[in-house]
Design an enzyme around this catalytic site. Structure first.
Site, PDB file in Angstrom:
ATOM      1  N   TYR A   1       0.796  -1.075   0.047  1.00 17.23           N
ATOM      2  CA  TYR A   1       0.063   0.099  -0.104  1.00 17.23           C
ATOM      3  C   TYR A   1       0.740   1.381   0.008  1.00 17.23           C
ATOM      4  O   TYR A   1       0.769   2.212  -0.820  1.00 17.23           O
ATOM      5  CB  TYR A   1      -0.841  -0.289   1.331  1.00 17.23           C
TER       6      TYR A   1
ATOM      7  N   GLU B   1       4.092   1.660  -0.564  1.00 18.25           N
ATOM      8  CA  GLU B   1       5.112   1.917  -1.597  1.00 18.25           C
ATOM      9  C   GLU B   1       4.416   1.947  -3.109  1.00 18.25           C
ATOM     10  O   GLU B   1       4.704   2.755  -3.925  1.00 18.25           O
ATOM     11  CB  GLU B   1       6.062   0.744  -1.811  1.00 18.25           C
TER      12      GLU B   1
ATOM     13  N   LYS C   1       1.178   3.590  -3.276  1.00 20.08           N
ATOM     14  CA  LYS C   1       0.922   4.755  -3.222  1.00 20.08           C
ATOM     15  C   LYS C   1       1.952   5.774  -3.722  1.00 20.08           C
ATOM     16  O   LYS C   1       2.080   7.209  -4.323  1.00 20.08           O
ATOM     17  CB  LYS C   1       0.315   5.491  -1.927  1.00 20.08           C
TER      18      LYS C   1
ATOM     19  N   ASP D   1       2.988  -0.866  12.549  1.00 20.10           N
ATOM     20  CA  ASP D   1       1.848  -0.075  13.008  1.00 20.10           C
ATOM     21  C   ASP D   1       2.384   1.493  13.136  1.00 20.10           C
ATOM     22  O   ASP D   1       3.083   1.334  14.387  1.00 20.10           O
ATOM     23  CB  ASP D   1       1.081  -0.551  14.050  1.00 20.10           C
ATOM     24  N   PRO D   2       1.985   2.435  12.536  1.00 24.35           N
ATOM     25  CA  PRO D   2       2.599   3.602  12.769  1.00 24.35           C
ATOM     26  C   PRO D   2       2.196   3.994  14.496  1.00 24.35           C
ATOM     27  O   PRO D   2       1.057   4.194  14.689  1.00 24.35           O
ATOM     28  CB  PRO D   2       2.000   4.762  11.837  1.00 24.35           C
TER      29      PRO D   2
HETATM   30  P1  NAD Z   1     -12.879   1.873   0.323  1.00 27.73           P
HETATM   31  O1  NAD Z   1     -12.089   0.291   0.065  1.00 27.73           O
HETATM   32  O2  NAD Z   1     -14.157   2.001   0.771  1.00 27.73           O
HETATM   33  O3  NAD Z   1     -12.962   2.242  -1.567  1.00 27.73           O
HETATM   34  C1  NAD Z   1     -11.944   1.622  -2.627  1.00 27.73           C
HETATM   35  C2  NAD Z   1     -12.812   1.437  -3.607  1.00 27.73           C
HETATM   36  O4  NAD Z   1     -11.862   0.992  -4.893  1.00 27.73           O
HETATM   37  C3  NAD Z   1     -13.815   0.291  -3.419  1.00 27.73           C
HETATM   38  O5  NAD Z   1     -14.989   0.607  -3.963  1.00 27.73           O
HETATM   39  C4  NAD Z   1     -13.011  -0.828  -4.361  1.00 27.73           C
HETATM   40  O6  NAD Z   1     -14.026  -1.804  -4.765  1.00 27.73           O
HETATM   41  C5  NAD Z   1     -12.288  -0.191  -5.357  1.00 27.73           C
HETATM   42  N1  NAD Z   1     -11.377  -0.844  -6.283  1.00 27.73           N
HETATM   43  C6  NAD Z   1     -10.145  -1.539  -5.557  1.00 27.73           C
HETATM   44  N2  NAD Z   1      -9.493  -1.967  -6.434  1.00 27.73           N
HETATM   45  C7  NAD Z   1      -9.961  -1.617  -7.533  1.00 27.73           C
HETATM   46  C8  NAD Z   1      -9.321  -1.762  -8.932  1.00 27.73           C
HETATM   47  N3  NAD Z   1      -8.184  -2.528  -9.053  1.00 27.73           N
HETATM   48  N4  NAD Z   1     -10.245  -1.377  -9.885  1.00 27.73           N
HETATM   49  C9  NAD Z   1     -11.378  -0.716  -9.560  1.00 27.73           C
HETATM   50  N5  NAD Z   1     -11.831  -0.302  -8.276  1.00 27.73           N
HETATM   51  C10 NAD Z   1     -11.057  -0.735  -7.377  1.00 27.73           C
HETATM   52  O7  NAD Z   1     -11.786   2.929   0.709  1.00 27.73           O
HETATM   53  P2  NAD Z   1     -11.922   4.450   0.929  1.00 27.73           P
HETATM   54  O8  NAD Z   1     -11.628   4.681   2.199  1.00 27.73           O
HETATM   55  O9  NAD Z   1     -13.265   4.907   0.272  1.00 27.73           O
HETATM   56  O10 NAD Z   1     -10.709   4.978   0.086  1.00 27.73           O
HETATM   57  C11 NAD Z   1     -10.582   5.707  -1.386  1.00 27.73           C
HETATM   58  C12 NAD Z   1      -9.115   6.064  -1.583  1.00 27.73           C
HETATM   59  O11 NAD Z   1      -8.915   6.993  -0.589  1.00 27.73           O
HETATM   60  C13 NAD Z   1      -8.210   5.001  -1.545  1.00 27.73           C
HETATM   61  O12 NAD Z   1      -7.493   5.079  -2.837  1.00 27.73           O
HETATM   62  C14 NAD Z   1      -7.490   5.012  -0.353  1.00 27.73           C
HETATM   63  O13 NAD Z   1      -6.213   4.709  -0.493  1.00 27.73           O
HETATM   64  C15 NAD Z   1      -7.417   6.546  -0.052  1.00 27.73           C
HETATM   65  N6  NAD Z   1      -7.392   6.886   1.455  1.00 27.73           N
HETATM   66  C16 NAD Z   1      -8.499   6.698   2.159  1.00 27.73           C
HETATM   67  C17 NAD Z   1      -8.307   7.020   3.593  1.00 27.73           C
HETATM   68  C18 NAD Z   1      -9.486   7.006   4.478  1.00 27.73           C
HETATM   69  O14 NAD Z   1      -9.167   7.104   5.813  1.00 27.73           O
HETATM   70  N7  NAD Z   1     -10.453   6.549   4.297  1.00 27.73           N
HETATM   71  C19 NAD Z   1      -7.192   7.570   4.076  1.00 27.73           C
HETATM   72  C20 NAD Z   1      -5.930   7.607   3.009  1.00 27.73           C
HETATM   73  C21 NAD Z   1      -6.158   7.499   1.620  1.00 27.73           C
HETATM   74  N1  UDP Z   2      -6.849  -0.725  15.700  1.00 30.77           N
HETATM   75  C1  UDP Z   2      -6.980  -1.215  17.181  1.00 30.77           C
HETATM   76  N2  UDP Z   2      -8.121  -2.001  16.871  1.00 30.77           N
HETATM   77  C2  UDP Z   2      -8.849  -2.424  16.050  1.00 30.77           C
HETATM   78  C3  UDP Z   2      -8.469  -1.698  14.729  1.00 30.77           C
HETATM   79  C4  UDP Z   2      -7.618  -0.960  14.756  1.00 30.77           C
HETATM   80  O1  UDP Z   2      -6.468  -0.726  18.069  1.00 30.77           O
HETATM   81  O2  UDP Z   2      -9.941  -3.010  16.202  1.00 30.77           O
HETATM   82  C5  UDP Z   2      -5.735   0.280  15.762  1.00 30.77           C
HETATM   83  C6  UDP Z   2      -4.733   0.074  14.760  1.00 30.77           C
HETATM   84  O3  UDP Z   2      -3.687  -0.702  15.297  1.00 30.77           O
HETATM   85  C7  UDP Z   2      -3.871   1.390  14.484  1.00 30.77           C
HETATM   86  C8  UDP Z   2      -5.154   2.273  14.370  1.00 30.77           C
HETATM   87  O4  UDP Z   2      -6.107   1.590  15.266  1.00 30.77           O
HETATM   88  O5  UDP Z   2      -3.016   1.755  15.336  1.00 30.77           O
HETATM   89  C9  UDP Z   2      -5.975   2.793  13.392  1.00 30.77           C
HETATM   90  O6  UDP Z   2      -6.095   1.609  12.676  1.00 30.77           O
HETATM   91  P1  UDP Z   2      -6.873   1.525  11.199  1.00 30.77           P
HETATM   92  O7  UDP Z   2      -6.555   0.255  10.560  1.00 30.77           O
HETATM   93  O8  UDP Z   2      -7.991   2.275  11.304  1.00 30.77           O
HETATM   94  O9  UDP Z   2      -5.932   2.773   9.949  1.00 30.77           O
HETATM   95  P2  UDP Z   2      -4.243   2.888   9.811  1.00 30.77           P
HETATM   96  O10 UDP Z   2      -3.281   2.117  10.729  1.00 30.77           O
HETATM   97  O11 UDP Z   2      -3.958   2.446   8.597  1.00 30.77           O
HETATM   98  O12 UDP Z   2      -4.311   4.076  10.171  1.00 30.77           O
END
Ligand code: NAD
Ligand code: UDP
Ligand code: UDP
Length: 314
Positions: free
Chosen positions: A147, A149, A151, A275-276
């Site tokens: 994820y 790398e 991105k 995990d950050p």
């Molecule tokens: P999500 O999993 O709900 O949405 C991702 C969507 O992409 C899904 O509908 C999935 O079916 C589709 N998808 C996955 N691989 C695909 C492919 N190869 N071709 C076509 N569709 C594909 O996640 P989200 O939270 O809505 O995230 C959306 C975007 O925002 C992602 O790129 C994610 O990396 C980025 N993002 C989200 C967060 C967050 O906190 N929600 C944080 C950082 C970045």
């Molecule tokens: N986490 C947790 N319990 C859960 C799910 C996640 O303690 O049931 C922690 C996880 O280890 C991380 C933080 O919550 O430290 C955020 O996790 P998430 O998967 O939501 O996002 P990301 O780690 O990608 O920021």
């Protein structure tokens, strides 16, 4: 009233994508949602299907796509650790091949293109809060690397297409965002805690719960997407988008328990690898360039999200 545009949203059936499609339709645009439904769901966009300006295409962006559009929001990519680690090779392909295809498409039709990048490009950060000029602290061979790398490479491609092909790009680094339509099974912390609390099941704290995250409510984030896309072409980003309000995971658990009135107990589980430890966006650039900052406090956003999950799990 803005001029109607033809806008492609990849990942439009996902959590963020469905909110974005809804917002763009409200503004009068013609929206094409392309999604392979890996982590997205029809239920997220059901309410939009009657709108004649909304189209859905089942498509995997690792394959080429030939459509005619004015703007592209590239959101397709599994976003939660459970989902992106399920098939890590496909995750990297989605970020890298997917970016190449969407950039090739943008180049052919002259579209402006937005990339949903992530705070994960900073890895386990040594600088706090994280400004855009920080290059990050990322493991290239760990379980999160597909994820992180992927991105990072997508950002590289965006900037090379910008320099080499004069593409108009918008690269947003999104920090943890939550709200209605999160997938209840994707293992992210907000959805996990709310579902566990509503079901009266133990709340799973990974590690000792002292790690921090900064949580942004989805409506605030989508507002930033729109402002960024409409900002002058010379503002390419990368720009951090998120809510600087930082909480420990234990604090989040306490809030969810209080707001749901749950009797769930806390259980402590091992911390996942890489995990950050802490994460908080420095959003000074977004404030200056977009006149944007989040306005919805965590407790208010959690209340909306809890209502959604109550409806979903009955
Ligand atoms: P999500 O999993 O709900 O949405 C991702 C969507 O992409 C899904 O509908 C999935 O079916 C589709 N998808 C996955 N691989 C695909 C492919 N190869 N071709 C076509 N569709 C594909 O996640 P989200 O939270 O809505 O995230 C959306 C975007 O925002 C992602 O790129 C994610 O990396 C980025 N993002 C989200 C967060 C967050 O906190 N929600 C944080 C950082 C970045
Ligand atoms: N986490 C947790 N319990 C859960 C799910 C996640 O303690 O049931 C922690 C996880 O280890 C991380 C933080 O919550 O430290 C955020 O996790 P998430 O998967 O939501 O996002 P990301 O780690 O990608 O920021
Ligand atoms: N591509 C696409 N849709 C288009 C134009 C291109 O999916 O409308 C894909 C195409 O498969 C190509 C990729 O985008 O592999 C990169 O396109 P670019 O023009 O940059 O490179 P090239 O075609 O020269 O490899």
């Amino acid at each position: 009233m803005t001029t109607p545009k033809r806008i492609l949203v990849t990942g439009g059936a996902g959590f963020l994508g469905s909110h974005l499609c809804e917002r763009l339709l409200k503004e009068g645009h013609d929206v094409l949602c392309a999604d392979n439904f890996f982590t997205g769901a029809k239920r997220n966009i059901l309410h939009l299907l009657d709108n004649p300006y909304f189209e859905v295409l089942r498509h995997d962006i690792t394959f080429p796509l030939y459509v005619e559009v004015d703007e592209i929001y590239n959101l397709a990519c599994p976003a939660s650790p459970i989902h992106y680690q399920f098939d890590p090779i496909q995750t990297t392909k989605t970020s890298v091949h997917g970016a190449i295809n969407m950039l090739g498409l943008a180049k052919r039709v002259g579209a402006k293109i937005f990339q949903a990048s992530t705070s994960e490009v900073y890895g386990d950060p040594e600088i706090h809060p994280q400004p855009e000029h920080y290059w990050g602290h990322v493991n290239s061979i760990g379980v999160r690397s597909c994820y992180d790398e992927g991105k990072r490479c997508a950002e590289t491609l965006f900037f090379d297409y910008h320099r080499q092909q004069n593409l108009r790009i918008k690269v947003a680094r999104i920090f943890n965002t939550y709200g209605p339509r999160m997938d209840p099974n994707d293992g992210r912390v907000v959805s996990n805690f709310i579902v566990q609390a509503l079901k009266g099941e133990p709340i799973t704290i990974y590690g000792d719960g002292s790690q921090t995250r900064s949580f942004c409510y989805v409506d605030d984030l989508i507002e930033a997407f729109i402002r960024f896309m409409n900002s002058p072409d010379d503002f390419t980003g990368p720009v951090n988008l998120g809510n600087p309000g930082e909480f420990t995971i234990l604090e989040l658990a306490e809030k969810v328990i209080r707001l749901t009135g749950s009797r769930s107990q806390l259980v402590f589980k091992p911390l996942p690898p890489d995990d950050p430890k802490q994460r908080q966006p420095d959003i000074r650039l977004a404030k200056e360039k977009l006149g944007w900052q989040p306005s919805i406090p965590l407790e208010e956003g959690l209340k909306h999200t809890i209502e959604y999950f109550k409806g979903l799990i009955g």
